[in-house]
Design an enzyme around this catalytic site. Structure first.
Site, short mmCIF file in Angstrom:
data_model
loop_
_atom_site.label_atom_id
_atom_site.label_comp_id
_atom_site.label_asym_id
_atom_site.label_seq_id
_atom_site.Cartn_x
_atom_site.Cartn_y
_atom_site.Cartn_z
N ASP A 169 -36.89 -15.37 -14.47
CA ASP A 169 -37.23 -16.66 -15.08
C ASP A 169 -38.41 -17.31 -14.37
O ASP A 169 -39.31 -17.87 -15.01
CB ASP A 169 -36.03 -17.60 -15.04
CG ASP A 169 -35.05 -17.38 -16.19
OD1 ASP A 169 -35.48 -16.87 -17.23
OD2 ASP A 169 -33.87 -17.71 -16.03
N VAL A 170 -38.40 -17.29 -13.05
CA VAL A 170 -39.48 -17.91 -12.29
C VAL A 170 -40.80 -17.20 -12.55
O VAL A 170 -41.84 -17.84 -12.79
CB VAL A 170 -39.14 -17.93 -10.79
CG1 VAL A 170 -40.32 -18.45 -9.98
CG2 VAL A 170 -37.91 -18.80 -10.53
#
Length: 393
Positions: A169-170
């Site tokens: 996600d990051v």
């Protein structure tokens, strides 16, 4: 104060959980006016993702939602839907990470947006794209599994583990930020926005870098090596007298310095260890030789001995130790913003350093619907720039 790079950029943030909110927080830190659109009553999923909590809010939500204003809209309600449409007309950027087709069902998809606002940069984040993978749920753990990251992460073959943070996600949020900024730059030239698309699986395959390239270029399918590196040695975790110690040697010069530092200079001339390729081929015997010496002293002692010799090494810190290290190095890793009860919330600082226009911290993470009244009034009125304090707290 000097204007920020994204001053004047209005972002309609329909994102939730992590990838999209991380992207929009980065844009907000750099000056964008981010309006976070949330479902009334529940809001962003991560508002309920606790413990831990701080001042009644889940720290997960707090971690990626500073510098934003919260607007609650029920897209099934005609008045709220009209406000969403008006927000698209006025925005420079729209960010969403619903399942493919969700925004279009509400008349807010990329084609609708292009008709409403040809200058809009529309950023859509999905788990597996908008084609055959459109129906698959895009959760970070799932993508780590099916995307191969867990196949190279773990203590031993057959024991895959996820990373300790939702790294896919990051990474996706970071790549999305690059895409949005590129699209805004192109719009400066053409006057036209465009669709920016990211998916978690493609981002992970790109983020696996050398591991992915080893497969695509040489057909090598890597496996779990624990804390070892497939191409460098010694590059792993060793046992010191008190706690684990990382040694990350990247070349022969550093290895020779390591051997001198641990009192075993002859190891650097051992034919099994003379070059990096030799050390990778004999990584087991090398680890035994090094462990026998490193376990005689503490991690802190080895750090003090080896670092001046140019050997990359250090103890395995917990987060308290990690922040203490950053503080001791003058990196200012925290930024205080006032929380719901007036006490400061210590949020993690934006790591981007800009010499003239550094990131700004002017709004704490919003309470659900905190700015709905002012933003609804603005959207219901003839289009004029919204007003909000631009000064740091």
């Amino acid at each position: 104060m000097t204007g920020l790079p994204l001053d004047g950029v209005l972002v309609a943030d329909f994102g939730r959980v992590l990838a999209a909110p991380y992207l929009t927080m980065l844009l907000a830190d750099l000056g964008a006016d981010v309006i976070k659109v949330e479902q009334p009553g529940t809001g962003d999923d991560t508002r309920a993702w606790g413990p831990p909590h701080a001042q009644g809010e889940a720290t997960y939500f707090l971690s990626v939602n500073r510098n934003k204003r919260s607007l609650t809209l029920d897209l099934r309600d005609p008045a709220d839907h009209a406000r969403a449409v008006e927000l698209l007309r006025r925005a420079d950027v729209l960010v969403e990470n619903f399942r493919p087709g969700t925004m279009a069902r509400h008349g807010l998809g990329p084609d609708d947006a292009r008709a409403l606002n040809p200058r809009l940069v529309y950023c859509s984040i999905t788990g597996f794209g908008t084609g055959q993978g459109a129906g698959l749920p895009g959760y970070d753990l799932l993508v780590q599994a099916v995307g191969g990251l867990m196949s190279v992460t773990g203590p031993a073959p057959g024991e895959p583990v996820k990373t300790g943070v939702a790294v896919v996600d990051v990474l996706t949020g970071l790549h999305a930020a690059v895409g949005v900024l590129a699209a805004l730059r192109e719009r400066d030239t053409t006057g036209r926005g465009q669709l920016v698309e990211l998916n978690l699986l493609s981002t992970l395959l790109s983020g696996l870098v050398n591991q992915s390239a080893g497969y695509t270029l040489a057909g090598a399918v890597p496996g779990i090596l624990g804390n070892r590196h497939p191409s460098i040695a010694p590059y792993e975790v060793f046992t010191a007298a008190d706690r684990p110690l990382v040694v990350a040697v990247g070349n022969d010069r550093q290895f020779a310095a390591l051997c001198r530092g641990i009192g075993a200079p002859a190891l650097a001339a051992d034919p099994r260890f003379a070059t990096n390729a030799d050390r990778v081929a004999h990584v087991g015997p090398l680890a035994r030789e090094l462990t026998a010496r490193l376990e005689r002293r503490t991690a802190a002692e080895w750090f003090a001995v080896l670092t001046p010799l140019g050997v990359p090494c250090g103890p395995v810190n917990d987060l308290a130790d990690a922040f203490a290290l950053a503080d001791s190095l003058g990196l200012a890793p925290r930024v205080p913003l006032p929380g719901p009860d007036g006490r400061p919330l210590d949020l993690v600082a934006n790591p981007i350093g800009l010499s003239r226009t550094p990131p700004r911290y002017h709004l704490p993470p919003p309470r659900l619907g905190e700015h709905t009244a002012e933003l609804a009034a603005w959207l219901d009125a003839p289009a004029t720039p919204p007003t909000t304090s631009q000064e740091p707290i």
